[in-house]
Design a protein around this motif. Structure first.
Motif, PDB file in Angstrom:
ATOM      1  N   MET A  34      33.757  11.828  17.549  1.00 43.82           N
ATOM      2  CA  MET A  34      33.726  10.485  17.924  1.00 43.82           C
ATOM      3  C   MET A  34      33.737   9.390  17.000  1.00 43.82           C
ATOM      4  SD  MET A  34      33.617  11.433  21.368  1.00 43.82           S
ATOM      5  CE  MET A  34      33.166   9.909  21.890  1.00 43.82           C
ATOM      6  N   GLY A  35      34.117   8.241  17.456  1.00 45.50           N
ATOM      7  CA  GLY A  35      33.998   7.194  16.535  1.00 45.50           C
ATOM      8  C   GLY A  35      33.666   5.841  17.197  1.00 45.50           C
ATOM      9  N   TRP A  36      33.495   4.804  16.375  1.00 45.84           N
ATOM     10  CA  TRP A  36      32.865   3.599  16.663  1.00 45.84           C
ATOM     11  C   TRP A  36      34.000   2.506  16.082  1.00 45.84           C
ATOM     12  CZ3 TRP A  36      30.269   1.875  20.934  1.00 45.84           C
ATOM     13  CH2 TRP A  36      29.521   2.548  21.383  1.00 45.84           C
ATOM     14  N   TYR A  37      34.564   1.658  16.707  1.00 43.10           N
ATOM     15  CA  TYR A  37      35.376   0.559  16.160  1.00 43.10           C
ATOM     16  C   TYR A  37      34.970  -0.618  16.697  1.00 43.10           C
ATOM     17  CZ  TYR A  37      38.771   4.321  14.565  1.00 43.10           C
ATOM     18  OH  TYR A  37      39.278   5.656  14.113  1.00 43.10           O
ATOM     19  N   ARG A  38      35.425  -1.667  15.897  1.00 42.24           N
ATOM     20  CA  ARG A  38      35.229  -3.071  16.455  1.00 42.24           C
ATOM     21  C   ARG A  38      36.248  -4.214  16.121  1.00 42.24           C
ATOM     22  NH1 ARG A  38      30.353  -4.911  12.109  1.00 42.24           N
ATOM     23  NH2 ARG A  38      32.025  -5.196   9.838  1.00 42.24           N
ATOM     24  N   GLN A  39      36.599  -5.021  17.020  1.00 43.62           N
ATOM     25  CA  GLN A  39      37.378  -5.978  16.883  1.00 43.62           C
ATOM     26  C   GLN A  39      37.112  -7.196  17.086  1.00 43.62           C
ATOM     27  OE1 GLN A  39      40.864  -5.319  19.220  1.00 43.62           O
ATOM     28  NE2 GLN A  39      42.200  -6.506  17.904  1.00 43.62           N
ATOM     29  N   ALA A  40      36.930  -8.097  16.053  1.00 43.76           N
ATOM     30  CA  ALA A  40      36.708  -9.767  16.104  1.00 43.76           C
ATOM     31  C   ALA A  40      37.886 -10.432  16.421  1.00 43.76           C
ATOM     32  CB  ALA A  40      36.163  -9.928  14.567  1.00 43.76           C
ATOM     33  N   PRO A  41      37.501 -11.537  16.884  1.00 41.31           N
ATOM     34  CA  PRO A  41      38.532 -12.604  17.411  1.00 41.31           C
ATOM     35  C   PRO A  41      39.398 -12.863  16.240  1.00 41.31           C
ATOM     36  CG  PRO A  41      36.648 -13.214  18.066  1.00 41.31           C
ATOM     37  CD  PRO A  41      36.207 -12.054  17.114  1.00 41.31           C
ATOM     38  N   GLY A  42      40.934 -12.682  16.449  1.00 43.44           N
ATOM     39  CA  GLY A  42      41.821 -12.878  15.553  1.00 43.44           C
ATOM     40  C   GLY A  42      41.877 -11.830  14.401  1.00 43.44           C
ATOM     41  N   LYS A  43      41.351 -10.825  14.658  1.00 42.96           N
ATOM     42  CA  LYS A  43      41.526  -9.690  13.577  1.00 42.96           C
ATOM     43  C   LYS A  43      41.717  -8.345  14.072  1.00 42.96           C
ATOM     44  CE  LYS A  43      37.843 -11.755  10.314  1.00 42.96           C
ATOM     45  NZ  LYS A  43      36.628 -11.236   9.571  1.00 42.96           N
ATOM     46  N   GLN A  44      42.164  -7.435  13.367  1.00 44.01           N
ATOM     47  CA  GLN A  44      42.441  -6.160  13.602  1.00 44.01           C
ATOM     48  C   GLN A  44      41.200  -5.400  14.163  1.00 44.01           C
ATOM     49  OE1 GLN A  44      45.385  -4.461  10.744  1.00 44.01           O
ATOM     50  NE2 GLN A  44      46.991  -5.258  11.856  1.00 44.01           N
ATOM     51  N   ARG A  45      41.598  -4.324  14.890  1.00 45.62           N
ATOM     52  CA  ARG A  45      40.432  -3.357  15.235  1.00 45.62           C
ATOM     53  C   ARG A  45      40.416  -2.506  13.818  1.00 45.62           C
ATOM     54  NH1 ARG A  45      40.698  -0.404  20.857  1.00 45.62           N
ATOM     55  NH2 ARG A  45      41.184  -2.605  21.346  1.00 45.62           N
ATOM     56  N   GLU A  46      38.919  -2.529  13.561  1.00 48.06           N
ATOM     57  CA  GLU A  46      38.738  -1.800  12.346  1.00 48.06           C
ATOM     58  C   GLU A  46      37.337  -0.594  12.856  1.00 48.06           C
ATOM     59  OE1 GLU A  46      36.935  -4.426   9.644  1.00 48.06           O
ATOM     60  OE2 GLU A  46      35.158  -4.852  10.808  1.00 48.06           O
ATOM     61  N   LEU A  47      37.592   0.405  11.694  1.00 48.72           N
ATOM     62  CA  LEU A  47      36.660   1.571  11.758  1.00 48.72           C
ATOM     63  C   LEU A  47      35.323   1.137  11.553  1.00 48.72           C
ATOM     64  CD1 LEU A  47      36.109   4.788  12.291  1.00 48.72           C
ATOM     65  CD2 LEU A  47      36.584   4.745   9.952  1.00 48.72           C
ATOM     66  N   VAL A  48      34.246   1.428  12.195  1.00 50.55           N
ATOM     67  CA  VAL A  48      32.917   1.439  11.877  1.00 50.55           C
ATOM     68  C   VAL A  48      32.360   2.607  11.494  1.00 50.55           C
ATOM     69  CG1 VAL A  48      30.494   0.491  12.545  1.00 50.55           C
ATOM     70  CG2 VAL A  48      32.804  -0.744  13.569  1.00 50.55           C
ATOM     71  N   ALA A  49      32.414   3.458  12.121  1.00 46.61           N
ATOM     72  CA  ALA A  49      31.664   4.952  11.958  1.00 46.61           C
ATOM     73  C   ALA A  49      32.345   5.989  12.791  1.00 46.61           C
ATOM     74  CB  ALA A  49      30.319   4.981  11.992  1.00 46.61           C
TER      75      ALA A  49
END
Length: 115
Positions: A34-49
């Protein structure tokens, strides 16, 4: 079908903590990474953990020493404990898994960190 439902996001001051949860269904949770990702406004989705089926975890540099990913196979749930939050952690956080080569995502939960 695979379903991932995130919860636990919200507004927090810098330095605060949040715990995100992702409830999973429709697949054999205990054998899936399983994974957690995040996406900030105007940015690409990125891996967190990420966390493997046997509990081995990996973190992005930005999350190292502040975030902890964990899983409860009895509850089909993966967690992300986030401490010492910074304004740059503001993003929509998504839960992820891969099943037979297909990526699945939840709807996301908004995390906003105020300075």
């Amino acid at each position: 079908q695979v379903q991932l439902v995130e919860s636990g996001g919200g507004l927090v001051q810098a330095g605060g903590s949040l715990r995100l949860s992702c409830a999973a269904s429709g697949f054999t949770f205990s054998i899936n990474a399983m994974g957690w990702y995040r996406q900030a406004p105007g940015k690409q989705r990125e891996l967190v953990a990420t966390i493997s089926s046997n509990g081995r975890s990996n973190y992005a540099a930005s999350a190292w020493s502040r975030f902890t990913i964990s899983r409860d196979n009895a509850k089909n749930t993966v967690y992300l404990q986030m401490n010492s939050l910074k304004p740059e952690d503001t993003a929509v956080y998504y839960c992820n898994t891969n099943q037979y080569g297909l990526n699945y995502w939840g709807q996301g939960t908004q995390v906003t960190v105020s300075s």
